[in-house]
Scaffold this motif. Sequence first.
Motif, PDB file in Angstrom:
ATOM      1  N   MET A   1      58.273 -11.657 -27.482  1.00 55.83           N
ATOM      2  CA  MET A   1      58.058 -10.226 -27.237  1.00 55.83           C
ATOM      3  C   MET A   1      56.683  -9.779 -27.710  1.00 55.83           C
ATOM      4  O   MET A   1      56.187 -10.256 -28.730  1.00 55.83           O
ATOM      5  CB  MET A   1      59.103  -9.385 -27.968  1.00 55.83           C
ATOM      6  CG  MET A   1      60.460  -9.351 -27.343  1.00 55.83           C
ATOM      7  SD  MET A   1      61.506  -8.135 -28.213  1.00 55.83           S
ATOM      8  CE  MET A   1      63.033  -8.332 -27.305  1.00 55.83           C
ATOM      9  N   THR A   2      56.096  -8.842 -26.986  1.00 51.57           N
ATOM     10  CA  THR A   2      54.893  -8.171 -27.470  1.00 51.57           C
ATOM     11  C   THR A   2      55.318  -7.139 -28.516  1.00 51.57           C
ATOM     12  O   THR A   2      56.492  -6.754 -28.584  1.00 51.57           O
ATOM     13  CB  THR A   2      54.165  -7.459 -26.327  1.00 51.57           C
ATOM     14  OG1 THR A   2      55.005  -6.391 -25.845  1.00 51.57           O
ATOM     15  CG2 THR A   2      53.844  -8.414 -25.184  1.00 51.57           C
TER      16      THR A   2
ATOM     17  N   ALA B   1      59.069  -2.868 -30.323  1.00 49.50           N
ATOM     18  CA  ALA B   1      59.309  -1.467 -30.682  1.00 49.50           C
ATOM     19  C   ALA B   1      60.397  -0.856 -29.788  1.00 49.50           C
ATOM     20  O   ALA B   1      61.278  -0.123 -30.263  1.00 49.50           O
ATOM     21  CB  ALA B   1      58.019  -0.666 -30.572  1.00 49.50           C
ATOM     22  N   LYS B   2      60.353  -1.193 -28.507  1.00 51.91           N
ATOM     23  CA  LYS B   2      61.365  -0.693 -27.569  1.00 51.91           C
ATOM     24  C   LYS B   2      62.733  -1.271 -27.897  1.00 51.91           C
ATOM     25  O   LYS B   2      63.746  -0.562 -27.859  1.00 51.91           O
ATOM     26  CB  LYS B   2      60.967  -1.050 -26.138  1.00 51.91           C
ATOM     27  CG  LYS B   2      61.928  -0.517 -25.082  1.00 51.91           C
ATOM     28  CD  LYS B   2      61.491  -0.900 -23.678  1.00 51.91           C
ATOM     29  CE  LYS B   2      62.485  -0.389 -22.637  1.00 51.91           C
ATOM     30  NZ  LYS B   2      62.108  -0.811 -21.263  1.00 51.91           N
ATOM     31  N   GLN B   3      62.773  -2.561 -28.229  1.00 52.65           N
ATOM     32  CA  GLN B   3      64.037  -3.206 -28.592  1.00 52.65           C
ATOM     33  C   GLN B   3      64.661  -2.540 -29.812  1.00 52.65           C
ATOM     34  O   GLN B   3      65.869  -2.321 -29.873  1.00 52.65           O
ATOM     35  CB  GLN B   3      63.797  -4.689 -28.882  1.00 52.65           C
ATOM     36  CG  GLN B   3      65.047  -5.480 -29.259  1.00 52.65           C
ATOM     37  CD  GLN B   3      65.991  -5.663 -28.101  1.00 52.65           C
ATOM     38  OE1 GLN B   3      65.606  -6.232 -27.075  1.00 52.65           O
ATOM     39  NE2 GLN B   3      67.225  -5.194 -28.228  1.00 52.65           N
TER      40      GLN B   3
ATOM     41  N   ILE C   1      68.955   0.729 -32.211  1.00 47.95           N
ATOM     42  CA  ILE C   1      69.380   1.855 -33.048  1.00 47.95           C
ATOM     43  C   ILE C   1      70.466   2.661 -32.328  1.00 47.95           C
ATOM     44  O   ILE C   1      71.486   3.029 -32.912  1.00 47.95           O
ATOM     45  CB  ILE C   1      68.180   2.745 -33.408  1.00 47.95           C
ATOM     46  CG1 ILE C   1      67.265   2.013 -34.404  1.00 47.95           C
ATOM     47  CG2 ILE C   1      68.645   4.076 -34.001  1.00 47.95           C
ATOM     48  CD1 ILE C   1      65.945   2.712 -34.642  1.00 47.95           C
ATOM     49  N   ILE C   2      70.263   2.913 -31.040  1.00 44.99           N
ATOM     50  CA  ILE C   2      71.232   3.672 -30.246  1.00 44.99           C
ATOM     51  C   ILE C   2      72.528   2.875 -30.075  1.00 44.99           C
ATOM     52  O   ILE C   2      73.640   3.408 -30.245  1.00 44.99           O
ATOM     53  CB  ILE C   2      70.631   4.018 -28.869  1.00 44.99           C
ATOM     54  CG1 ILE C   2      69.429   4.961 -29.043  1.00 44.99           C
ATOM     55  CG2 ILE C   2      71.684   4.640 -27.959  1.00 44.99           C
ATOM     56  CD1 ILE C   2      68.631   5.188 -27.776  1.00 44.99           C
ATOM     57  N   ARG C   3      72.396   1.586 -29.763  1.00 40.85           N
ATOM     58  CA  ARG C   3      73.567   0.741 -29.508  1.00 40.85           C
ATOM     59  C   ARG C   3      74.454   0.608 -30.740  1.00 40.85           C
ATOM     60  O   ARG C   3      75.670   0.811 -30.684  1.00 40.85           O
ATOM     61  CB  ARG C   3      73.101  -0.643 -29.067  1.00 40.85           C
ATOM     62  CG  ARG C   3      74.231  -1.635 -28.864  1.00 40.85           C
ATOM     63  CD  ARG C   3      73.682  -3.031 -28.629  1.00 40.85           C
ATOM     64  NE  ARG C   3      74.768  -3.990 -28.496  1.00 40.85           N
ATOM     65  CZ  ARG C   3      74.721  -5.232 -28.926  1.00 40.85           C
ATOM     66  NH1 ARG C   3      73.636  -5.666 -29.533  1.00 40.85           N
ATOM     67  NH2 ARG C   3      75.727  -6.054 -28.763  1.00 40.85           N
ATOM     68  N   TRP C   4      73.838   0.296 -31.889  1.00 42.40           N
ATOM     69  CA  TRP C   4      74.645   0.065 -33.090  1.00 42.40           C
ATOM     70  C   TRP C   4      75.202   1.360 -33.663  1.00 42.40           C
ATOM     71  O   TRP C   4      76.244   1.345 -34.327  1.00 42.40           O
ATOM     72  CB  TRP C   4      73.832  -0.698 -34.139  1.00 42.40           C
ATOM     73  CG  TRP C   4      73.650  -2.136 -33.770  1.00 42.40           C
ATOM     74  CD1 TRP C   4      72.478  -2.757 -33.423  1.00 42.40           C
ATOM     75  CD2 TRP C   4      74.658  -3.147 -33.691  1.00 42.40           C
ATOM     76  NE1 TRP C   4      72.700  -4.085 -33.128  1.00 42.40           N
ATOM     77  CE2 TRP C   4      74.035  -4.347 -33.291  1.00 42.40           C
ATOM     78  CE3 TRP C   4      76.031  -3.155 -33.918  1.00 42.40           C
ATOM     79  CZ2 TRP C   4      74.731  -5.537 -33.118  1.00 42.40           C
ATOM     80  CZ3 TRP C   4      76.741  -4.342 -33.737  1.00 42.40           C
ATOM     81  CH2 TRP C   4      76.082  -5.509 -33.338  1.00 42.40           C
ATOM     82  N   ALA C   5      74.550   2.476 -33.397  1.00 44.03           N
ATOM     83  CA  ALA C   5      75.079   3.764 -33.862  1.00 44.03           C
ATOM     84  C   ALA C   5      76.450   4.018 -33.249  1.00 44.03           C
ATOM     85  O   ALA C   5      77.362   4.542 -33.912  1.00 44.03           O
ATOM     86  CB  ALA C   5      74.117   4.885 -33.512  1.00 44.03           C
ATOM     87  N   LYS C   6      76.621   3.620 -31.992  1.00 44.73           N
ATOM     88  CA  LYS C   6      77.911   3.797 -31.320  1.00 44.73           C
ATOM     89  C   LYS C   6      78.985   2.915 -31.965  1.00 44.73           C
ATOM     90  O   LYS C   6      80.119   3.343 -32.162  1.00 44.73           O
ATOM     91  CB  LYS C   6      77.772   3.464 -29.832  1.00 44.73           C
ATOM     92  CG  LYS C   6      76.870   4.424 -29.063  1.00 44.73           C
ATOM     93  CD  LYS C   6      76.709   3.994 -27.616  1.00 44.73           C
ATOM     94  CE  LYS C   6      75.779   4.936 -26.861  1.00 44.73           C
ATOM     95  NZ  LYS C   6      75.566   4.483 -25.452  1.00 44.73           N
ATOM     96  N   ILE C   7      78.608   1.663 -32.285  1.00 41.61           N
ATOM     97  CA  ILE C   7      79.572   0.734 -32.875  1.00 41.61           C
ATOM     98  C   ILE C   7      79.940   1.175 -34.294  1.00 41.61           C
ATOM     99  O   ILE C   7      81.099   1.080 -34.710  1.00 41.61           O
ATOM    100  CB  ILE C   7      79.009  -0.701 -32.857  1.00 41.61           C
ATOM    101  CG1 ILE C   7      78.817  -1.152 -31.409  1.00 41.61           C
ATOM    102  CG2 ILE C   7      79.931  -1.665 -33.602  1.00 41.61           C
ATOM    103  CD1 ILE C   7      78.127  -2.480 -31.249  1.00 41.61           C
TER     104      ILE C   7
END
Length: 320
Positions: free
Chosen positions: A292-293, A298-300, A305-311
């Motif tokens: 990754m660049t 940074a995008k990942q 952050i959004i994905r794990w907040a749901k879990i």
Amino acid sequence: MRHLIQLTCSALFFLASTTVIAYPTKPITIIVPQAPGGTNDIVGRAVAQRLGEQIKASVIVENRPGAGGNIGTQFVANGPKDGHTLLMTISSAQAINPALYKNPGFDPINDFIPIAMVGAVPNVLVVNPTFPAKNLDDFLKLVKSKPPGTYQFASAGNGTLNHLLGEMLNQSYGISLQHIPYKGVAPALNDLLGGQVQIAFASLPSVLQFINSQKLVALGVSSAKRSPVLPDVPAIAEKIPGFSGTLWIGLFAPKGTPKSVIDKLQSELQATLANPELKEKLQASGVELSNMTPAEFAKQLQEDIIRWAKIVKLSGASLD
């Protein structure tokens, strides 16, 4: 007078350039906000040694564990912005803690500059050899057939990735393994090896030696596909479609570090990770190196952050 001004400006530019080239001017300290012995510590020390050789400077790893990684992360966020104090951290601390803790004490986006994602590793669902199931199919059948709480799984602490993977397994397969949180990877593994608890998710580098010596039995990996290091161990997603969760390791500098220093660190780290001996060592321990660049990294981070907040919300986990 105009000529004198031009000469002065040229001299100042030369001095500024010399300062940039002179970096680093003292030892570089890489803060690992987890205890010794875990994946981040293993990878951090391997990378630090080669980075020091590459950049021709002393690169020291310092463990500052506590609060799931928050203490060491806060230390770097509030520390000097000169490139001599960096953060080598993992996705569970940088992407999960902001949702898990009411006040983690840092902002993962606004307090840091991503230098590079070093790589990613799967977690492995492992059991003590005395556990009655020896493969993933038998494990899932067994735990499904027993009353809730019959079996317990260990983790490095509430809200850690190996905790949330256990909760994900509970939710996705309709089972109720009881969570037993420990204060770090080492005590959890000690009890797993000793048989005090029989099940755990653990990062591949931290348990590979125990799998190879048959002190632990690997049942499945948390990556979407099988790991090249454990080709005979199925991905859990083969039995539970959509099950996936890997741990990435990345290097960050505190926001405010000069761009020239960031550029040099990114260039030198890229050269470091291209070292054949380091690549072989990391890949042998189960680390899949990243290409990754910094912008992609940074995008990942933002997406994670959004994905794990749901879990985290579904699990009900919360820490002060």
